[in-house]
Design a protein around this motif. Structure first.
Motif, PDB file in Angstrom:
ATOM      1  N   ARG A 178       0.837  -1.199   0.000  1.00 47.80           N
ATOM      2  CA  ARG A 178       0.000   0.000   0.000  1.00 47.80           C
ATOM      3  C   ARG A 178       0.870   1.246   0.000  1.00 47.80           C
ATOM      4  N   VAL A 179       1.906   1.256   0.809  1.00 44.26           N
ATOM      5  CA  VAL A 179       2.834   2.392   0.839  1.00 44.26           C
ATOM      6  C   VAL A 179       3.498   2.548  -0.528  1.00 44.26           C
ATOM      7  N   ALA A 180       3.914   1.434  -1.127  1.00 47.45           N
ATOM      8  CA  ALA A 180       4.569   1.480  -2.434  1.00 47.45           C
ATOM      9  C   ALA A 180       3.618   2.004  -3.510  1.00 47.45           C
ATOM     10  N   ASN A 181       2.361   1.591  -3.468  1.00 52.36           N
ATOM     11  CA  ASN A 181       1.382   2.093  -4.440  1.00 52.36           C
ATOM     12  C   ASN A 181       1.174   3.589  -4.296  1.00 52.36           C
ATOM     13  N   ALA A 182       0.989   4.044  -3.075  1.00 49.99           N
ATOM     14  CA  ALA A 182       0.782   5.479  -2.844  1.00 49.99           C
ATOM     15  C   ALA A 182       2.015   6.273  -3.247  1.00 49.99           C
ATOM     16  N   ALA A 183       3.190   5.763  -2.894  1.00 53.04           N
ATOM     17  CA  ALA A 183       4.432   6.456  -3.268  1.00 53.04           C
ATOM     18  C   ALA A 183       4.625   6.444  -4.779  1.00 53.04           C
ATOM     19  N   GLY A 184       4.271   5.334  -5.413  1.00 48.83           N
ATOM     20  CA  GLY A 184       4.403   5.253  -6.869  1.00 48.83           C
ATOM     21  C   GLY A 184       3.559   6.281  -7.580  1.00 48.83           C
TER      22      GLY A 184
END
Length: 165
Positions: free
Chosen positions: A142-148
């Motif tokens: 989830r963090v990676a998706n938001a950061a992406g």
């Protein structure tokens, strides 16, 4: 496709994608804005640009839906096609409000555009987080998706201050 009820899932996908796409277009307009444009004028250009994108996207969806159904659209289907694209335009409302508030406060254009662009980037991260959460993504993913998604905004900031101006 037999009717409007079969369009439900694509409509929801279009609405969610439209908001994200609207933020990317908003960031693009902000990144391309010259330092000489006034903040209110930029806000109007931003809304106008998103309205043009909305009209083009709605026309494309209208035509594609009519083609898939093999008939003219009913009034309710036409209304849905037009209104389902509105999240694309709504995406620019917070950055536009920021620009107008900055104009009222007499913030210099360069600083005002930077704040609006950073606000837009934060909105991209927030939308990425919400979409990930709604999609059942948890933890690091989830963090990676938001950061992406936030990297799209960061890329626009980099473009503005390195290649565009």
């Amino acid at each position: 496709m037999a009717g409007a009820e079969q369009l439900e899932r694509p409509r929801l996908v279009r609405r969610r994608a439209g908001h994200l796409y609207g933020l990317v277009v908003t960031g693009s307009v902000l990144a391309a804005a010259p330092e000489t444009i006034g903040l209110v004028r930029l806000a109007l250009v931003l809304v106008g640009t998103l309205l043009v994108y909305w009209a083009a996207e709605s026309y494309a969806h209208w035509t594609a839906t009519r083609t898939l159904l093999g008939r003219a659209l009913h009034a309710e289907e036409r209304r849905e096609v037009v209104t389902d694209g509105l999240p694309l335009v709504a995406a620019c409302l917070v950055p536009v409000a920021v620009l107008v508030a900055e104009a009222v406060l007499r913030v210099p254009t360069g600083a005002g555009v930077r704040v609006a662009l950073l606000t837009n980037t934060a909105l991209l991260v927030a939308v990425g987080w919400r979409m990930s959460t709604a999609g059942g993504v948890r933890g690091v993913a989830r963090v990676a998706n938001a950061a992406g998604i936030g990297l799209l905004g960061a890329a626009l900031v980099v473009l503005k201050y390195t290649l565009l101006h």
